[in-house]
Design an enzyme around this catalytic site. Structure first.
Site, PDB file in Angstrom:
ATOM      1  N   TYR A  56       0.848  -1.193   0.000  1.00 13.48           N
ATOM      2  CA  TYR A  56       0.000   0.000   0.000  1.00 13.48           C
ATOM      3  C   TYR A  56       0.886   1.247   0.000  1.00 13.48           C
ATOM      4  O   TYR A  56       1.403   1.670   1.023  1.00 13.48           O
ATOM      5  CB  TYR A  56      -0.921   0.018   1.218  1.00 13.48           C
ATOM      6  CG  TYR A  56      -1.888  -1.135   1.302  1.00 13.48           C
ATOM      7  CD1 TYR A  56      -2.185  -1.926   0.183  1.00 13.48           C
ATOM      8  CD2 TYR A  56      -2.516  -1.467   2.499  1.00 13.48           C
ATOM      9  CE1 TYR A  56      -3.066  -2.989   0.276  1.00 13.48           C
ATOM     10  CE2 TYR A  56      -3.399  -2.523   2.597  1.00 13.48           C
ATOM     11  CZ  TYR A  56      -3.668  -3.283   1.482  1.00 13.48           C
ATOM     12  OH  TYR A  56      -4.541  -4.343   1.576  1.00 13.48           O
ATOM     13  N   SER A 210     -13.114  -5.169   1.835  1.00 11.95           N
ATOM     14  CA  SER A 210     -14.081  -4.535   0.923  1.00 11.95           C
ATOM     15  C   SER A 210     -15.516  -4.923   1.280  1.00 11.95           C
ATOM     16  O   SER A 210     -16.311  -5.291   0.401  1.00 11.95           O
ATOM     17  CB  SER A 210     -13.779  -4.899  -0.537  1.00 11.95           C
ATOM     18  OG  SER A 210     -12.579  -4.308  -0.966  1.00 11.95           O
ATOM     19  N   PRO A 211     -15.894  -4.835   2.569  1.00 17.70           N
ATOM     20  CA  PRO A 211     -17.255  -5.228   2.945  1.00 17.70           C
ATOM     21  C   PRO A 211     -18.312  -4.263   2.425  1.00 17.70           C
ATOM     22  O   PRO A 211     -19.503  -4.582   2.481  1.00 17.70           O
ATOM     23  CB  PRO A 211     -17.203  -5.226   4.477  1.00 17.70           C
ATOM     24  CG  PRO A 211     -16.162  -4.211   4.796  1.00 17.70           C
ATOM     25  CD  PRO A 211     -15.112  -4.376   3.724  1.00 17.70           C
ATOM     26  N   LEU A 212     -17.884  -3.112   1.907  1.00 21.67           N
ATOM     27  CA  LEU A 212     -18.816  -2.154   1.306  1.00 21.67           C
ATOM     28  C   LEU A 212     -18.683  -2.132  -0.214  1.00 21.67           C
ATOM     29  O   LEU A 212     -19.100  -1.172  -0.867  1.00 21.67           O
ATOM     30  CB  LEU A 212     -18.593  -0.756   1.887  1.00 21.67           C
ATOM     31  CG  LEU A 212     -18.875  -0.633   3.382  1.00 21.67           C
ATOM     32  CD1 LEU A 212     -18.555   0.773   3.883  1.00 21.67           C
ATOM     33  CD2 LEU A 212     -20.332  -0.987   3.676  1.00 21.67           C
ATOM     34  N   GLY A 213     -18.113  -3.200  -0.774  1.00 26.48           N
ATOM     35  CA  GLY A 213     -18.038  -3.291  -2.235  1.00 26.48           C
ATOM     36  C   GLY A 213     -17.302  -2.125  -2.870  1.00 26.48           C
ATOM     37  O   GLY A 213     -17.706  -1.618  -3.912  1.00 26.48           O
TER      38      GLY A 213
END
Length: 333
Positions: A56, A210-213
Site C-alpha cells: 500500500y 471490501s465489505p462495502l463493495g
C-alpha cells in the site's frame, strides 16, 4: 466496541477493524494529517484492529500507521501483508498488467523485517501472505513465516486470497489465525468455493475486506464523475458500462431494506457481514464515514431481514469481475 476472538489461536480483536489502504493509495490523493486524525478517532471509538500491507503505497501506509501509534502500541492490533515483488526503485513489479507475487522464503523474511521498521515495532501481531505464489510451495513460505513467529517477530499468521486447498496445506505447517478475503453483499464467492467452510472447520478466523463493495454499498456512488482520475474504480470492471447500471439496481434493492430498518445502506451491509461471524475491515480516510461504519456494530438483523438481503443480493448478483484481468490472475491459488 465489543471484542471478538479471531480464530482459535488466542487472538482477540475489535468486532470491526479498519482497512487503512485508502489513506495512502488507490482512491486518489490522500492527506497524511487526515489519515492520522482518522486513526486516532478509530482508537477513541474502540477500534483496535488495523489492516495495512507493504504494497500500500508501496510502504507509505505502514509508515503512516507507525507514525500514528507511537506510544500507543499496546492499544492496537497491527496486521500487515507480504508477498508482492518490487523493483529496485521501490515500485510494484509488473508483468504487463499483472502484479508479480512471490512466496520466496528469503523475500518474505526481508519484507517482514521492512514492515517491522516502518511500523516502528518489535513484533507484528498478524502477518498475512498477501497473494499465493504458485511457483513456490506454500509449505516453504509458511515455514519461513513460522520461523519469524519462533523468533518473536510475528505473533500470528494468515493468508489472503487463498484457495481452500492452499489454506489446508498452510495450516498443516503452522496454525493459521486468519484468512482475509473479499466478502460482502456484493461479493459472496467464499460461500461457494469451500473457503468459508474450510476456515470454520479448521478454527481459522475470517477477515472480510471490501465489505462495502469498494464504496458501492454506501448508496452514494451513482456514477464515476466525482472520482479522481487516479481512483482505481475508474478501471474496475464492476464500475464500468452496463455493469455499473446493473450493480446500481442491486444497491437500490439493498437501500430499500435499509430505509425500512431506519439505517444507512452502508450500515446494513456491515451488519450483514458481521452477522456471518466474520470480522469486517471497512476502509475510509474520513472521520465522518468511520463513525457511521462503527455504529453498524450495534445493529442486529432479524431472520426476515437476512432473508430479504439474501433475495436482494444473492451469490453472483454483481455484474462483472471484481478486479482487472491482471489482478484476477493473482487470485485463487
Amino acid at each position: 466496541m465489543r471484542t471478538v476472538s479471531l480464530g482459535s489461536q488466542g487472538m482477540a480483536v475489535s468486532a470491526q477493524g479498519l482497512g487503512c489502504m485508502g489513506m495512502s493509495t488507490t482512491y486518489g490523493p490522500s492527506d497524511e494529517q487526515e489519515g492520522l486524525a482518522t486513526l486516532m478517532r478509530a482508537l477513541d471509538l474502540g477500534v483496535t484492529f488495523f489492516d495495512t500491507a507493504e504494497v500500500y503505497g508501496p510502504f507509505m501506509n505502514e509508515e503512516l500507521l507507525g507514525k500514528a501509534f507511537i506510544g500507543k502500541r499496546d492499544k492496537v492490533i497491527l496486521s500487515t501483508k507480504a508477498g508482492f515483488r518490487f523493483t529496485e526503485h521501490g515500485k510494484l513489479a509488473m508483468e504487463g498488467e499483472k502484479p508479480l507475487v512471490t512466496g520466496d522464503p528469503s523475500h518474505i523474511r526481508k519484507s517482514v523485517e521492512g514492515s517491522l521498521r516502518r511500523l516502528r515495532t518489535d513484533v507484528i501481531d498478524l502477518v498475512y501472505l498477501h497473494r499465493i505464489d504458485p511457483a513456490t510451495p506454500i509449505e516453504g513460505t509458511i515455514g519461513a513465516l513460522a520461523d519469524l513467529v519462533h523468533e518473536g517477530k510475528i505473533r500470528y499468521l494468515g493468508l489472503s486470497e487463498a484457495s481452500a486447498k492452499t489454506i489446508r496445506k498452510a495450516h498443516a505447517v503452522h496454525p493459521l489465525t486468519a484468512v482475509q478475503m473479499e466478502y460482502s453483499l456484493f461479493e459472496r464467492g467464499v460461500e461457494h468455493n469451500d473457503v468459508l467452510a474450510t476456515v470454520r472447520e479448521l478454527g481459522i478466523g475470517f477477515v472480510s475486506y471490501s465489505p462495502l463493495g469498494r464504496g458501492f454499498l454506501t448508496g452514494a456512488l451513482k456514477n464515476l464523475d466525482n472520482l479522481h482520475p487516479t481512483d482505481f474504480r475508474r478501471f474496475d470492471p464492476r464500475f464500468l458500462g452496463e455493469n455499473l447500471q446493473s450493480n446500481l439496481l442491486l444497491v437500490d434493492r439493498i437501500t430499500e431494506i435499509a430505509e425500512a430498518k431506519g439505517v444507512m445502506p452502508s450500515q446494513l451491509a456491515l451488519a450483514w457481514v458481521t452477522s456471518t461471524g466474520t470480522v469486517p475491515i471497512p476502509g475510509t480516510r474520513r472521520i465522518r464515514y468511520l463513525e457511521e461504519n462503527v455504529a453498524a456494530v450495534a445493529i442486529t438483523l432479524t431472520q426476515d431481514e437476512m432473508k430479504a438481503l439474501d433475495a436482494a443480493a444473492p451469490f453472483g448478483a454483481a455484474a462483472g469481475e471484481r478486479y482487472s484481468s491482471g489482478m484476477m490472475a493473482t487470485l485463487g491459488h
